[in-house]
Design a protein around this motif. Structure first.
Motif, PDB file in Angstrom:
ATOM      1  N   GLU A 201       0.813  -1.227   0.000  1.00  0.00           N
ATOM      2  CA  GLU A 201       0.000   0.000   0.000  1.00  0.00           C
ATOM      3  C   GLU A 201       0.840   1.268   0.000  1.00  0.00           C
ATOM      4  O   GLU A 201       0.686   2.130  -0.839  1.00  0.00           O
ATOM      5  N   LYS A 202       1.709   1.345   1.008  1.00  0.00           N
ATOM      6  CA  LYS A 202       2.372   2.618   1.268  1.00  0.00           C
ATOM      7  C   LYS A 202       3.599   2.784   0.372  1.00  0.00           C
ATOM      8  O   LYS A 202       4.317   1.819   0.132  1.00  0.00           O
ATOM      9  N   TYR A 203       3.826   4.016  -0.065  1.00  0.00           N
ATOM     10  CA  TYR A 203       5.006   4.261  -0.881  1.00  0.00           C
ATOM     11  C   TYR A 203       6.225   4.321   0.036  1.00  0.00           C
ATOM     12  O   TYR A 203       6.711   5.387   0.398  1.00  0.00           O
ATOM     13  N   SER A 204       6.671   3.127   0.464  1.00  0.00           N
ATOM     14  CA  SER A 204       7.835   3.091   1.350  1.00  0.00           C
ATOM     15  C   SER A 204       8.715   1.902   0.974  1.00  0.00           C
ATOM     16  O   SER A 204       8.219   0.854   0.527  1.00  0.00           O
ATOM     17  N   THR A 205      10.014   2.097   1.148  1.00  0.00           N
ATOM     18  CA  THR A 205      10.966   1.042   0.787  1.00  0.00           C
ATOM     19  C   THR A 205      10.674  -0.224   1.581  1.00  0.00           C
ATOM     20  O   THR A 205      10.752  -1.337   1.064  1.00  0.00           O
ATOM     21  N   GLU A 206      10.320  -0.009   2.858  1.00  0.00           N
ATOM     22  CA  GLU A 206      10.085  -1.146   3.741  1.00  0.00           C
ATOM     23  C   GLU A 206       8.942  -2.040   3.229  1.00  0.00           C
ATOM     24  O   GLU A 206       9.088  -3.251   3.124  1.00  0.00           O
ATOM     25  N   GLU A 207       7.820  -1.393   2.909  1.00  0.00           N
ATOM     26  CA  GLU A 207       6.669  -2.174   2.429  1.00  0.00           C
ATOM     27  C   GLU A 207       6.965  -2.831   1.088  1.00  0.00           C
ATOM     28  O   GLU A 207       6.568  -3.962   0.830  1.00  0.00           O
ATOM     29  N   PHE A 208       7.659  -2.103   0.237  1.00  0.00           N
ATOM     30  CA  PHE A 208       7.993  -2.657  -1.075  1.00  0.00           C
ATOM     31  C   PHE A 208       8.895  -3.888  -0.919  1.00  0.00           C
ATOM     32  O   PHE A 208       8.628  -4.966  -1.464  1.00  0.00           O
ATOM     33  N   LEU A 209       9.951  -3.708  -0.107  1.00  0.00           N
ATOM     34  CA  LEU A 209      10.900  -4.798   0.097  1.00  0.00           C
ATOM     35  C   LEU A 209      10.204  -6.015   0.701  1.00  0.00           C
ATOM     36  O   LEU A 209      10.438  -7.158   0.293  1.00  0.00           O
ATOM     37  N   SER A 210       9.315  -5.748   1.632  1.00  0.00           N
ATOM     38  CA  SER A 210       8.622  -6.861   2.273  1.00  0.00           C
ATOM     39  C   SER A 210       7.756  -7.615   1.261  1.00  0.00           C
ATOM     40  O   SER A 210       7.685  -8.850   1.279  1.00  0.00           O
ATOM     41  N   ALA A 211       7.131  -6.886   0.321  1.00  0.00           N
ATOM     42  CA  ALA A 211       6.331  -7.561  -0.725  1.00  0.00           C
ATOM     43  C   ALA A 211       7.233  -8.411  -1.622  1.00  0.00           C
ATOM     44  O   ALA A 211       6.882  -9.544  -1.984  1.00  0.00           O
ATOM     45  N   VAL A 212       8.418  -7.869  -1.950  1.00  0.00           N
ATOM     46  CA  VAL A 212       9.358  -8.640  -2.789  1.00  0.00           C
ATOM     47  C   VAL A 212       9.789  -9.898  -2.037  1.00  0.00           C
ATOM     48  O   VAL A 212       9.837 -11.008  -2.595  1.00  0.00           O
ATOM     49  N   GLN A 213      10.071  -9.724  -0.737  1.00  0.00           N
ATOM     50  CA  GLN A 213      10.542 -10.877   0.053  1.00  0.00           C
ATOM     51  C   GLN A 213       9.447 -11.933   0.209  1.00  0.00           C
ATOM     52  O   GLN A 213       9.728 -13.133   0.175  1.00  0.00           O
ATOM     53  N   THR A 214       8.204 -11.482   0.347  1.00  0.00           N
ATOM     54  CA  THR A 214       7.102 -12.453   0.410  1.00  0.00           C
ATOM     55  C   THR A 214       7.059 -13.251  -0.894  1.00  0.00           C
ATOM     56  O   THR A 214       6.940 -14.485  -0.887  1.00  0.00           O
ATOM     57  N   ALA A 215       7.153 -12.538  -2.013  1.00  0.00           N
ATOM     58  CA  ALA A 215       7.125 -13.228  -3.309  1.00  0.00           C
ATOM     59  C   ALA A 215       8.269 -14.243  -3.392  1.00  0.00           C
ATOM     60  O   ALA A 215       8.054 -15.403  -3.782  1.00  0.00           O
ATOM     61  N   LEU A 216       9.471 -13.816  -2.975  1.00  0.00           N
ATOM     62  CA  LEU A 216      10.630 -14.719  -3.070  1.00  0.00           C
ATOM     63  C   LEU A 216      10.462 -15.938  -2.156  1.00  0.00           C
ATOM     64  O   LEU A 216      10.928 -17.032  -2.474  1.00  0.00           O
ATOM     65  N   SER A 217       9.787 -15.728  -1.013  1.00  0.00           N
ATOM     66  CA  SER A 217       9.628 -16.854  -0.083  1.00  0.00           C
ATOM     67  C   SER A 217       8.652 -17.904  -0.645  1.00  0.00           C
ATOM     68  O   SER A 217       8.715 -19.064  -0.273  1.00  0.00           O
ATOM     69  N   ILE A 218       7.762 -17.479  -1.523  1.00  0.00           N
ATOM     70  CA  ILE A 218       6.795 -18.434  -2.107  1.00  0.00           C
ATOM     71  C   ILE A 218       7.325 -19.030  -3.413  1.00  0.00           C
ATOM     72  O   ILE A 218       6.935 -20.121  -3.826  1.00  0.00           O
ATOM     73  N   TYR A 219       8.252 -18.306  -4.030  1.00  0.00           N
ATOM     74  CA  TYR A 219       8.805 -18.754  -5.307  1.00  0.00           C
ATOM     75  C   TYR A 219       9.313 -20.207  -5.209  1.00  0.00           C
ATOM     76  O   TYR A 219       9.955 -20.579  -4.230  1.00  0.00           O
TER      77      TYR A 219
END
Ligand code: GLC
Length: 469
Positions: A417-435
């Motif tokens: 949601e939020k335009y923040s590095t933290e939220e963005f990075l966390s979304a990328v990490q979630t994706a990588l954890s499911i990959y």
């Protein structure tokens, strides 16, 4: 009595496959084709950029002269039929035989010529439109000129579509008369913040205002998104409708795409791995199973490139490869080129707008990043889905309207949601954890089978056209 078919003249400066610099070209290339069999006679009018078409294949309709303030400029009119749609081309070599479509010193005059030419062509043709539908600032003068200079043309309605409010067509007020041919007493129509703002004028003059997703239509009432124009947008909110773009599903189909290394589909996914290997070889990345993350974007601030920059160090700590394809602000171009030099084997940057390579990257990547600060619609996330590259996007504009979170029914991507590095990075990490898990296969299948065609949205345009009297 049988009602006659509504006639729509669709005006823009780019149109795939003739020439295009981004999403607008894709939409102009596909929407009229999607509409053509729906009881609407829709024709497209474009400037003639000769690099994109062979003039010998066009039919010459005639020659007229077009006033551009005190000038009287030659204007050849050509037509061409393609896939059941008629295209009109406005020819003038002085204005349009240039190295690039935009970014010339006299863009204001070039598109003033094109906008006036549209009305002169309407006068010239036997075919008379009921609606002239314009797109973005380059055609913003069309509804303005209609009101000021062509009130005699009968009951023609003007639709103006905002594809991106970042680019408003702003000019010094000193060229109002000399270039745009607008008298001082009408300055208030186009004036905003002490200068000429063509998009503002179009918003005021048009009969219907549209933008390319429902969420962006709502967001435009907020200055964070409206780039100064929120008051004007709110004043004209009664005219506003947001319709989500679609993509040409025949063009963007990994089953038939000639650009990809090996064709594949959601049912027969094996070919995707081969695309990944070939892409890695092509870009001098080590051939490996590491997730390939792609950025295919104009390198501009509103695309959220800063978030990618700030999160890059952490992303590269993971077992991933990153491919950046795009061009734009020099600052970002240099940054990603530098990262390419200093992180060989981890990141490959190609500074270009290259459709063929883009297709190869969609097909060969696993994840697409689109952390836009604002995104009117966005097409890359839709194309990525079709090719099984799962999007990680910020929940804004059309991204919010097209990507469904992985943890919901039909989930086809990852949102933050939020335009923040933290939220963005966390979304990328979630994706990588499911990959690499069965869940990933499911998300990817959902992505590849989501309906991003024009079927639904073209009906909304047809209704808009039919209801506008
Ligand atoms: C602009 C917008 C993009 C949209 C495209 C087509 O390029 O930035 O979000 O998809 O226009 O409407």
């Amino acid at each position: 009595m049988k009602k006659t078919m509504k006639k729509v003249l669709f005006a823009a400066t780019e149109c795939s496959p003739f020439w295009s610099t981004g999403g607008l070209g894709d939409v102009v290339g596909s929407l009229p084709r999607a509409i053509r069999n729906s009881g609407i006679d829709i024709r497209v009018i474009l400037p003639l950029f000769e690099s994109g078409v062979d003039k010998n294949n066009l039919k010459k309709e005639g020659v007229i002269y077009v006033p551009v303030s005190w000038r009287n400029q030659y204007c050849g009119i050509f037509s061409h039929e393609r896939d059941g749609v008629t295209y009109y081309f406005v020819e003038n070599e002085y204005y349009f035989k240039r190295q690039s479509i935009y970014g010339q010193f006299d863009d204001g005059e070039r598109f003033a010529f094109f906008s006036r030419a549209i009305w002169e062509v309407v006068r010239f043709l036997d075919w008379k439109p009921d609606i002239v539908h314009c797109n973005d600032w380059q055609t913003a003068l069309v509804p303005i000129y209609h009101k000021l200079m062509y009130p005699d043309l009968g009951n023609i309605k003007d639709i103006f579509t905002i594809h991106n409010i970042e680019y408003q067509g702003k000019f010094d007020k000193n060229i109002l008369g000399d270039v745009f041919g607008i008298s001082g007493s009408d300055y208030n129509l186009v004036e905003f913040d002490g200068c000429i703002n063509l998009m503002k004028g179009a918003i005021e003059c048009c009969d219907k205002l549209t933008t390319v997703s429902p969420t962006y239509a709502r967001q435009l009432g907020d200055n964070f998104y409206a780039m100064g124009l929120s008051d004007i947008i709110r004043k004209n909110a009664h005219k506003m409708i947001g319709i989500l773009n679609g993509i040409d599903e025949e063009l963007y189909d990994p089953r038939t795409d000639k650009s990809v290394f090996k064709q594949y589909s959601a049912e027969d996914i094996a070919g995707k791995a081969e695309n990944k290997r070939e892409l890695q070889k092509l870009l001098n990345l080590p051939v490996s199973d590491a997730p390939v993350i792609a950025v295919i974007s104009r390198l501009a601030a509103h695309k959220g490139i800063d978030l990618i920059k700030y999160a890059l160090g952490d992303i590269l700590k993971e077992n991933v490869q990153l491919v950046v394809l795009g061009k734009g602000d020099r600052y970002y171009e240099e940054y990603f080129s530098y990262m390419h030099q200093t992180s060989p084997g981890k990141i490959c940057t190609v500074i270009a707008f290259n459709k063929d390579l883009a297709q190869k990257v969609y097909a060969g990547s696993d994840i697409l990043l689109m952390p836009s600060k604002s995104e009117p619609c966005g097409l890359s996330q839709m194309i990525a889905c079709r090719y099984g590259s799962v999007p990680v996007v910020r929940a804004t504009g059309g991204l919010k309207d097209s990507v469904i979170s992985y943890d919901r029914k039909g989930g086809n991507g990852f949102l933050f949601e939020k335009y923040s590095t933290e939220e963005f990075l966390s979304a990328v990490q979630t994706a990588l954890s499911i990959y690499g898990t069965p869940k990933w296969e499911e998300i990817r299948r959902n992505a590849m089978t989501t309906d991003f065609s024009w079927r639904k949205s073209s009906k909304e345009y047809v209704k808009l056209y039919k209801d506008l009297n």
